[in-house]
Write a protein that holds these residues in place. Structure first.
Motif, PDB file in Angstrom:
ATOM      1  N   GLY A  59       6.785 100.742 -25.775  1.00 38.27           N
ATOM      2  CA  GLY A  59       6.267 101.211 -27.055  1.00 38.27           C
ATOM      3  C   GLY A  59       5.719 102.612 -26.995  1.00 38.27           C
ATOM      4  N   ARG A  60       5.479 103.131 -25.789  1.00 36.31           N
ATOM      5  CA  ARG A  60       5.061 104.517 -25.601  1.00 36.31           C
ATOM      6  C   ARG A  60       6.287 105.377 -25.298  1.00 36.31           C
ATOM      7  NH1 ARG A  60      -0.422 105.489 -22.823  1.00 36.31           N
ATOM      8  NH2 ARG A  60      -1.682 103.638 -23.280  1.00 36.31           N
ATOM      9  N   PRO A  61       6.131 106.713 -25.346  1.00 32.69           N
ATOM     10  CA  PRO A  61       7.223 107.579 -24.902  1.00 32.69           C
ATOM     11  C   PRO A  61       7.561 107.313 -23.436  1.00 32.69           C
ATOM     12  CG  PRO A  61       5.607 108.832 -26.148  1.00 32.69           C
ATOM     13  CD  PRO A  61       5.012 107.471 -25.932  1.00 32.69           C
ATOM     14  N   ALA A  62       8.836 107.443 -23.074  1.00 27.87           N
ATOM     15  CA  ALA A  62       9.281 107.180 -21.700  1.00 27.87           C
ATOM     16  C   ALA A  62       8.503 108.041 -20.711  1.00 27.87           C
ATOM     17  CB  ALA A  62      10.774 107.445 -21.579  1.00 27.87           C
ATOM     18  N   ILE A  63       8.190 107.460 -19.552  1.00 25.19           N
ATOM     19  CA  ILE A  63       7.338 108.096 -18.552  1.00 25.19           C
ATOM     20  C   ILE A  63       8.174 108.594 -17.369  1.00 25.19           C
ATOM     21  CG2 ILE A  63       6.869 105.947 -17.296  1.00 25.19           C
ATOM     22  CD1 ILE A  63       4.237 108.627 -18.029  1.00 25.19           C
ATOM     23  N   SER A  64       7.778 109.734 -16.822  1.00 26.29           N
ATOM     24  CA  SER A  64       8.351 110.229 -15.565  1.00 26.29           C
ATOM     25  C   SER A  64       7.312 110.041 -14.471  1.00 26.29           C
ATOM     26  CB  SER A  64       8.724 111.704 -15.670  1.00 26.29           C
ATOM     27  OG  SER A  64       9.782 111.891 -16.584  1.00 26.29           O
ATOM     28  N   ILE A  65       7.727 109.444 -13.355  1.00 25.55           N
ATOM     29  CA  ILE A  65       6.801 109.125 -12.270  1.00 25.55           C
ATOM     30  C   ILE A  65       7.308 109.738 -10.973  1.00 25.55           C
ATOM     31  CG2 ILE A  65       5.742 107.274 -10.924  1.00 25.55           C
ATOM     32  CD1 ILE A  65       5.889 105.492 -13.338  1.00 25.55           C
ATOM     33  N   TYR A  66       6.392 110.353 -10.230  1.00 20.17           N
ATOM     34  CA  TYR A  66       6.731 111.006  -8.962  1.00 20.17           C
ATOM     35  C   TYR A  66       5.896 110.347  -7.863  1.00 20.17           C
ATOM     36  CZ  TYR A  66       8.683 114.335 -12.217  1.00 20.17           C
ATOM     37  OH  TYR A  66       9.395 114.911 -13.236  1.00 20.17           O
ATOM     38  N   MET A  67       6.580 109.675  -6.940  1.00 24.88           N
ATOM     39  CA  MET A  67       5.925 108.971  -5.845  1.00 24.88           C
ATOM     40  C   MET A  67       6.027 109.804  -4.569  1.00 24.88           C
ATOM     41  SD  MET A  67       4.983 106.023  -7.174  1.00 24.88           S
ATOM     42  CE  MET A  67       5.420 104.692  -8.324  1.00 24.88           C
ATOM     43  N   ASN A  68       4.879 110.132  -3.979  1.00 26.70           N
ATOM     44  CA  ASN A  68       4.900 110.913  -2.742  1.00 26.70           C
ATOM     45  C   ASN A  68       5.459 110.104  -1.570  1.00 26.70           C
ATOM     46  OD1 ASN A  68       3.139 111.878  -0.127  1.00 26.70           O
ATOM     47  ND2 ASN A  68       3.708 113.594  -1.442  1.00 26.70           N
ATOM     48  N   ASN A  69       5.222 108.787  -1.591  1.00 28.97           N
ATOM     49  CA  ASN A  69       5.727 107.916  -0.522  1.00 28.97           C
ATOM     50  C   ASN A  69       6.842 107.029  -1.062  1.00 28.97           C
ATOM     51  OD1 ASN A  69       4.105 106.457  -2.184  1.00 28.97           O
ATOM     52  ND2 ASN A  69       2.978 105.395  -0.566  1.00 28.97           N
TER      53      ASN A  69
END
Length: 457
Positions: A420-430
């Motif tokens: 229901g929110r705008p699509a999220i971009s996620i950056y995982m260091n590990n």
């Protein structure tokens, strides 16, 4: 008719600064043709006799009448199209620059990172007096800068490429003579092979220019620095330069600020107020000093510190004060990097207040300041809950460092509630932690459903 109207509208815009585009100017023979078309018949005849081809075609527009910019390096690249020898290049430079300085009646933008000494032309004084922006490098002789300093004293933007291991007194005079300097950018661009070849010789301190910036404290609002860090140089000048520049809107330092736990500097920083600051972007900086800078910055939109430093003996208090300061002062913040804080109730309360108050926040990245062994999954569980509960719907990008990990269950809960929110971009260091099939299937599912815009797994 449509094409003619379109051209009449766009040509003046495109030709105001025709040398600023991201193209290979060496391959643009059309620009060489346009420029040489303007040369007088006598000059064309002279150059032709010297074996240099020039254009004789007529032009649809008086392109150079719109030009307010001269870029010596780019024009030299264009000239090299038809100059097979150094002598022919010199002849073309002499004729073309002599014409350009006359044709461009009001030059606003000048880049002299090249070989031709433009400002010594007789017409330079009248046509350069209104110069607004100058790009130059420190390999240019001091006398050349002295000449510019006496002609151009209303420059608002100065960009200096430092490719000299010694101080250039001319650049200092250039800064000193300006009356309305707003933008200062300095970029170290050394040939490192030359540096190490000359290491044992006399390499002078090339940063005396920073001492004169205090004179422009009331007008200067953009301060951008990119330094090469060498062990044998003292870089504390950069920290102390900031103390004088109280009117800054933008601070971008793509080098570490190396003055940590310095009582004298910290005491002075505590009483400086950067009320107009909008962007603070530094490679690495002490968290206490960052807090001092932003504590009264009510217009801050970007706080991007790649690496935070701290005295761990008082980390709990300092990190808590940092979060509280952001919450109380930076409610317009859009881009924020924040150090990982202890798993303590006091920090949870202040961080949740921050998320709730900073409703314009679009990008949130955590930096690996604090690490509690074997509690990485606790961080992940807390983050999955608090971000859903408190974060603004404007949040688009989140970056997690190595000491925040999500269990499969917590990650699924986060994605499910993010719907229901705008699509999220996620950056995982590990990101290696999420490489087994269960995580991959989960991520693939929520990508298909449009919950995830991008994830580096």
């Amino acid at each position: 008719m449509v094409n003619r109207l379109w051209c009449e509208t766009t040509v003046p815009v495109l030709w105001r600064k025709p040398w600023c585009y991201s193209i290979n100017y060496r391959n643009k023979k059309s620009l060489y043709s346009i420029i040489t078309s303007y040369l007088s018949d006598n000059v064309k005849e002279f150059l032709t006799k010297k074996g240099i081809k020039v254009s004789s075609k007529s032009l649809a527009f008086d392109y150079l009448s719109f030009c307010r910019s001269i870029d010596v390096k780019t024009i030299d690249d264009i000239i090299s199209v038809r100059s097979s020898t150094e002598y022919k290049r010199f002849l073309l430079q002499e004729k073309i620059y002599g014409f350009l300085i006359k044709k461009c009646s009001e030059i606003k933008y000048l880049n002299i990172c090249g070989t031709y000494e433009l400002v010594y032309l007789p017409e330079a004084k009248n046509h350069l007096e209104s110069l607004c922006e100058l790009t130059c490098d420190t390999s240019i002789g001091s006398k050349y800068f002295y000449r510019i300093s006496h002609i151009c004293q209303q420059i608002q933007r100065i960009i200096i490429i430092n490719n000299n291991f010694k101080d250039n007194d001319g650049t200092t005079k250039l800064i000193e003579y300006q009356k309305n300097l707003k933008y200062f950018e300095w970029v170290d661009s050394y040939n490192l092979d030359n540096y190490y070849d000359n290491y044992a010789y006399d390499i002078e301190y090339p940063y005396k220019i920073f001492d004169i910036l205090e004179k422009h404290a009331n007008t200067l609002n953009h301060f951008e620095i990119n330094l090469h860090i060498f062990d044998d140089y003292d870089y504390t000048f950069l920290n102390y330069a900031l103390l004088d520049l109280h009117n800054l809107k933008v601070i971008k330092i793509y080098s570490p600020l190396l003055l940590f736990d310095n009582v004298d500097f910290n005491e002075k920083l505590e009483i400086v107020t950067y009320r107009n600051l909008e962007i603070l972007e530094v490679e690495s900086m002490d968290i206490y000093q960052v807090t001092c800078i932003v504590k009264n910055s009510f217009y801050l939109r970007e706080l991007l510190i790649n690496e935070y430093y701290v005295n761990y003996s008082n980390f709990i208090d300092v990190s808590l004060n940092f979060i509280r300061t952001i919450c109380e002062n930076c409610f317009l913040i859009e881009y924020l990097t924040i150090p990982v804080f202890p798993l303590l109730e006091s920090h949870f309360i202040e961080f949740e207040k921050l998320l709730n108050k900073c409703q314009k926040l679009r990008s949130l990245y955590f930096r690996g300041m604090h690490y509690e062994k074997e509690r990485e999954l606790e961080y992940g569980k807390y983050m999955s809950n608090v971000l859903i509960r408190e974060a603004s719907t404007n949040l688009r990008d989140i970056g997690f460092t190595y000491n925040i990990k999500f269990s499969l269950k917590d990650l699924e809960t986060f994605f499910e509630k993010w719907k229901g929110r705008p699509a999220i971009s996620i950056y995982m260091n590990n990101n290696y932690f999420y490489q087994d099939d269960s995580y991959k299937k989960l991520i693939s599912k929520y990508k298909i459903e449009g919950v995830i815009k991008y994830i580096n797994v």
